[in-house]
Design a protein around this motif. Structure first.
Motif, PDB file in Angstrom:
ATOM      1  N   THR A  68     120.028  26.616 -17.715  1.00  0.00           N
ATOM      2  CA  THR A  68     120.601  27.610 -18.615  1.00  0.00           C
ATOM      3  C   THR A  68     121.287  28.760 -17.864  1.00  0.00           C
ATOM      4  OG1 THR A  68     118.874  27.120 -20.231  1.00  0.00           O
ATOM      5  CG2 THR A  68     120.047  29.202 -20.516  1.00  0.00           C
ATOM      6  N   SER A  90     111.181  28.174 -16.851  1.00  0.00           N
ATOM      7  CA  SER A  90     111.108  28.824 -18.155  1.00  0.00           C
ATOM      8  C   SER A  90     112.254  28.406 -19.084  1.00  0.00           C
ATOM      9  CB  SER A  90     111.100  30.337 -17.928  1.00  0.00           C
ATOM     10  OG  SER A  90     111.159  31.035 -19.121  1.00  0.00           O
ATOM     11  N   CYS A  91     113.447  28.229 -18.547  1.00  0.00           N
ATOM     12  CA  CYS A  91     114.604  27.800 -19.355  1.00  0.00           C
ATOM     13  C   CYS A  91     115.524  26.952 -18.504  1.00  0.00           C
ATOM     14  CB  CYS A  91     115.364  28.989 -19.955  1.00  0.00           C
ATOM     15  SG  CYS A  91     115.040  30.587 -19.211  1.00  0.00           S
ATOM     16  N   VAL A 107     113.026  30.659 -13.126  1.00  0.00           N
ATOM     17  CA  VAL A 107     113.917  30.670 -14.284  1.00  0.00           C
ATOM     18  C   VAL A 107     114.100  29.247 -14.816  1.00  0.00           C
ATOM     19  CG1 VAL A 107     116.300  31.119 -15.046  1.00  0.00           C
ATOM     20  CG2 VAL A 107     115.098  32.821 -13.670  1.00  0.00           C
ATOM     21  N   GLU A 108     114.259  28.274 -13.902  1.00  0.00           N
ATOM     22  CA  GLU A 108     114.399  26.876 -14.331  1.00  0.00           C
ATOM     23  C   GLU A 108     113.153  26.400 -15.063  1.00  0.00           C
ATOM     24  OE1 GLU A 108     117.153  24.690 -14.263  1.00  0.00           O
ATOM     25  OE2 GLU A 108     118.047  26.643 -13.878  1.00  0.00           O
ATOM     26  N   LYS A 136     118.744  34.585 -26.507  1.00  0.00           N
ATOM     27  CA  LYS A 136     118.068  33.500 -27.226  1.00  0.00           C
ATOM     28  C   LYS A 136     117.681  32.354 -26.291  1.00  0.00           C
ATOM     29  CE  LYS A 136     119.033  34.151 -32.011  1.00  0.00           C
ATOM     30  NZ  LYS A 136     120.373  34.736 -32.271  1.00  0.00           N
ATOM     31  N   SER A 137     118.584  32.024 -25.355  1.00  0.00           N
ATOM     32  CA  SER A 137     118.369  30.810 -24.545  1.00  0.00           C
ATOM     33  C   SER A 137     117.412  31.029 -23.381  1.00  0.00           C
ATOM     34  CB  SER A 137     119.707  30.291 -24.024  1.00  0.00           C
ATOM     35  OG  SER A 137     120.342  31.294 -23.257  1.00  0.00           O
ATOM     36  N   CYS A 138     117.251  32.294 -22.952  1.00  0.00           N
ATOM     37  CA  CYS A 138     116.326  32.569 -21.840  1.00  0.00           C
ATOM     38  C   CYS A 138     115.803  33.994 -21.950  1.00  0.00           C
ATOM     39  CB  CYS A 138     117.027  32.342 -20.497  1.00  0.00           C
ATOM     40  SG  CYS A 138     115.865  32.181 -19.121  1.00  0.00           S
ATOM     41  N   ASN A 156     113.132  35.481 -21.264  1.00  0.00           N
ATOM     42  CA  ASN A 156     112.333  36.094 -20.192  1.00  0.00           C
ATOM     43  C   ASN A 156     113.100  36.301 -18.894  1.00  0.00           C
ATOM     44  OD1 ASN A 156     110.069  36.167 -21.847  1.00  0.00           O
ATOM     45  ND2 ASN A 156     109.511  34.059 -21.289  1.00  0.00           N
ATOM     46  N   LEU A 157     114.388  35.983 -18.916  1.00  0.00           N
ATOM     47  CA  LEU A 157     115.183  36.049 -17.674  1.00  0.00           C
ATOM     48  C   LEU A 157     114.990  37.347 -16.898  1.00  0.00           C
ATOM     49  CD1 LEU A 157     117.377  35.091 -15.697  1.00  0.00           C
ATOM     50  CD2 LEU A 157     119.083  35.959 -17.315  1.00  0.00           C
ATOM     51  N   TYR A 216     121.840  35.595 -22.592  1.00  0.00           N
ATOM     52  CA  TYR A 216     120.696  34.661 -22.609  1.00  0.00           C
ATOM     53  C   TYR A 216     119.565  35.160 -23.507  1.00  0.00           C
ATOM     54  CZ  TYR A 216     123.303  33.230 -18.499  1.00  0.00           C
ATOM     55  OH  TYR A 216     124.314  32.851 -17.648  1.00  0.00           O
TER      56      TYR A 216
END
Ligand code: HEM
Ligand SMILES: *[C@@H]1O[C@H](CO)[C@@H](O)[C@H](O)[C@H]1NC(C)=O
Length: 241
Positions: A120, A116-117, A113-114, A35-37, A39-40, A33
């Motif tokens: 995903t 923020s991204c 998390v949802e 690129k896609s998240c 800050n996870l 993640y």
């Protein structure tokens, strides 16, 4: 024409195909993640850290939640699925009911998390990261978590009841239960080090402290102080002194 291309071209074609393959099939890796998240991992660690500030035991509970998820059809977050009139999940299995804790912490992480991204990161990866951060924030080691799990759409009450080890299981039963998950007796011993943190209810270990001969007698006497022969079933004691 692959066969007529120079070696270096064939190699880059191979690289390109592997890259496509890994994207299409979502091969798991630590940077899944990135690129896609991005800050996870920061989000997970900060929510776990807040939860531990309120109650340190929650770290142990989150680690056990991960174990109880993984031992039933893999680390797929199936343990999180609530019962509905037409669906029975794993939450009411004997090893889980009134015992597994931390569902609301996973929910809190998932909401952040949802935000923020969206859509995903699966809960299964969140559970794995939360267990890792719990151990580390409580002063234990850390490890890299390979990411890219898929969340279950099914769960198995019967497998949760049959596959999760119980407090009365013999050593040979425990060894075969771990072997059924491709884990060696050594893996089992190492993983049982998880009991360095966390607590157990009295009725689950009463038999050991009153009837076992293969036990440190002063430890048995210590536990008997808060876990009497009758009553106090839900009294808690640290699993490790
Ligand atoms: C070897 C077989 C195992 C058995 C028979 C076993 C059994 C138990 C039992 C009976 C409890 C107390 C539950 C309660 O009071 O409701 C417990 C707690 C716990 N178990 Fe295990 N366990 C095993 C392996 C593991 C593994 C592999 C992990 C994680 C890697 C783990 C992590 C924990 C933790 C952290 C707690 C404390 C949870 C809390 O305080 O909320 N256990 N276990
Ligand atoms: C036996 O248990 C007591 C109380 O927990 C502990 O202090 C002691 O170190 C233990 N002894 C051994 C040999 O493990």
């Amino acid at each position: 024409m692959l066969s007529m291309a120079p070696i270096s071209d064939r190699f880059s074609t191979f690289l390109l195909l592997s890259l496509l393959f890994s994207c299409v099939h979502g091969q798991m890796n630590q940077n899944y993640y990135k690129k896609s998240c991005p800050n996870l991992e920061t989000i997970v660690r900060s929510v776990v850290s807040q939860a531990l500030a309120t109650e340190a035991r929650m770290g142990a509970s989150l680690l056990r939640l991960f174990f109880h998820d993984c031992f039933v059809q893999g680390c797929d977050a199936s343990i999180l699925l609530d019962d509905t009139p037409t669906f029975t999940g794993e939450k009411t299995a004997f090893p889980n009911i009134n015992s597994v804790r931390g569902y609301e912490v996973i929910d809190a992480i998932k909401s952040q998390v949802e935000a923020s991204c969206p859509a995903t990161v699966p809960c299964a990866d969140i559970v794995a990261l939360a267990a890792r951060d719990s151990v580390n924030l409580l002063g234990g080691p850390t490890w890299n978590v390979v990411l890219g799990r898929k969340d279950a759409r099914t769960a198995s009450l019967s497998e949760a009841n049959s596959d999760l080890p119980g407090p009365g299981s013999s050593l040979s039963t425990l060894i075969s239960m771990f072997a059924a998950k491709d884990l060696s007796p050594q893996d089992m011993a190492v993983l049982s080090g998880a009991h360095t943190i966390g607590q157990s209810r009295c009725f689950l270990f009463r038999d050991r402290i009153f009837n076992d001969i293969n036990i440190n007698t002063s430890f048995a006497a210590l536990r008997q102080q808060t876990c009497p022969l009758s009553g106090g079933d839900s009294n808690l004691a640290p699993i490790d002194v």
